[in-house]
Design a protein around this motif. Sequence first.
Motif: not given
Lengths: 191, 392
Positions: B97-126
């Motif tokens: 909303s501040s219109r700031l062009p920041i670049t973020l490498a979003a390395v997709n991983r399951a969002l806890s919980g249960p805690i899990n380090i592996h891949n899905d898209h629940s983080d960036t889809m959220g």
Amino acid sequence: MAKLVEIRWHGRGGQGAKTASLLLAEVAFNTGKYIQGFPEYGPERMGAPITAYNRISDEKLTIHSNIYEPDYVVVVDETLLKTVPVTSGLKKDGAIIINTSKDPETVKKELNFEGRVYTIDARKISEETIGAYYPNTPMLVAVVKVSGIIPEDVFLNDIEASFKHKFANKPHVVPKNMEAVVRSLQEVKGL
Amino acid sequence: MAKRVSLSGNEAVAQAMRQINPDVVAAFPITPSTEIPQYFSQFVANGQVTTEFVPVESEHSAMSACIGAAAAGGRVMTATSANGLALMWEMLYIAASSRLPITLAAVNRALSGPINIHNDHSDTMGARDSGWIQLYGENAQEAYDNFIMAVKIGEHPDVQLPVMDCFDGFITSHAVENLEMLEDEEVKAFVGENRVAPYALIGQEPVSMGPLDLPPYYFEHKRQQAEAMKNAKRVILEVAAEFEKLTGRKYGLFEEYRMEDAEAAIVILNSSAGTAKAVVDSLRAEGKKVGLIKIRVFRPFPAEELAEALSKVKAVAVMDKADSFSAAGGPVFTEVRSAMYGRADGKIVVSYIYGLGGRDVTTNQIEKVYNDLFSAIETGKYEVYNYVGVRE
């Protein structure tokens, strides 16, 4: 050689199976292949069973799943033979390469696998050359020798360059690793 | 001249970061994105970049530092995954909303919980409604390319929005693959030596940023933000065209794979799209009319374009590597189906949730989905909401 070669590595955390798979990917890459090298990450503990994979192909690779029907299986730790189904899905015309002092015929009796079985005493080779138990270099050499993915002379030149890059901070270990490579090429049993 | 290299996705993105040489990188480590700031901090220590590297104590602080540096007019980057992205949440909205062009490498991983380090898209889809542009990539090459393009897209005067470069944790981030890297000078020329900020906290005409915005203006500002996201769709294609001239690699809002005359199609994103392409090839070899659409740009959402691309199929399966727990399908499904309404009516459109928490996505699973679609076409009977690869 078939267009796509799939390799599955079984080892224990800390033995360098992942590193070996990445080194194999690198040397195959340097001969112009398309490559994938990736471990299956679990809880990262020393000694826990780990799996790593390679796909090596003349064509672009798009599949990003694990490998269930490998052409080659490499067992870096022979104690895994009793606890991990290492031959699962291994193609009948494929081969398994095991780090053991036993000869292939003896091991074959313990395995549920009709295809080719090769062994190499990676412990002996690495302890006598590198001076400690680092089985990954002999196992990498054995898979190159058995699969024929890369011509031996090309491999020899390339692996030295890879070691120099990998061990940039400890160059004194490069000659010892090269000695292990040369010996391993000669000491694969079952050929 | 392009260089043929073998790198992991994380290494490739860290190299892109080095080639861009941003003003500020602020990051906090979290698996599987940790290697990106780790490699990059070596470039900083070696003097290969002039970036101010800010090791912070949390992801909330990482994004806050990025916001401050971007508000000052800098070119700013970071990387995170899963719970790290979740901890940034509040600041993600403020960056956009501040219109700031920041670049973020979003390395997709399951969002806890249960805690899990592996891949899905629940983080960036959220984070899909946070106001960030979201680009998704199939492999290390696309993660690298999208990261470079992200800078130019976000900084465009008509956009001025932050961008996420999303790619799959471990599968892409930690696997070594072939890719082509640009020369450093080519990357620098492509993104421009420095960010040109139209407004900033410092400079000749400094402005205040982030003050209280009450009813007389807030709505207008949000309306402008929405317009910027609309503009982004055009700018993304312009930047892609320029990138194609440089590299020969073509990017769009999504990729259509063997969609000509396809009767059954899958819509999917990231690494599983590659696995699905192999299935498309083998089914095509059997004479089955199958195709695939791989979404690259999820924000802004290419609604009209997707509907057009799906207008000739009989059945489509939209695959989500995240469950939105709406009890009515995953986020990609609901948006694709909504996009088709009134534009591509009368199709069978079904949802498949797959691969959660790093469940391996195999060619067999994808083949099952295509078989289900053909069965639906033949019998007219099918389930709308499905899961594949799960024990029930």
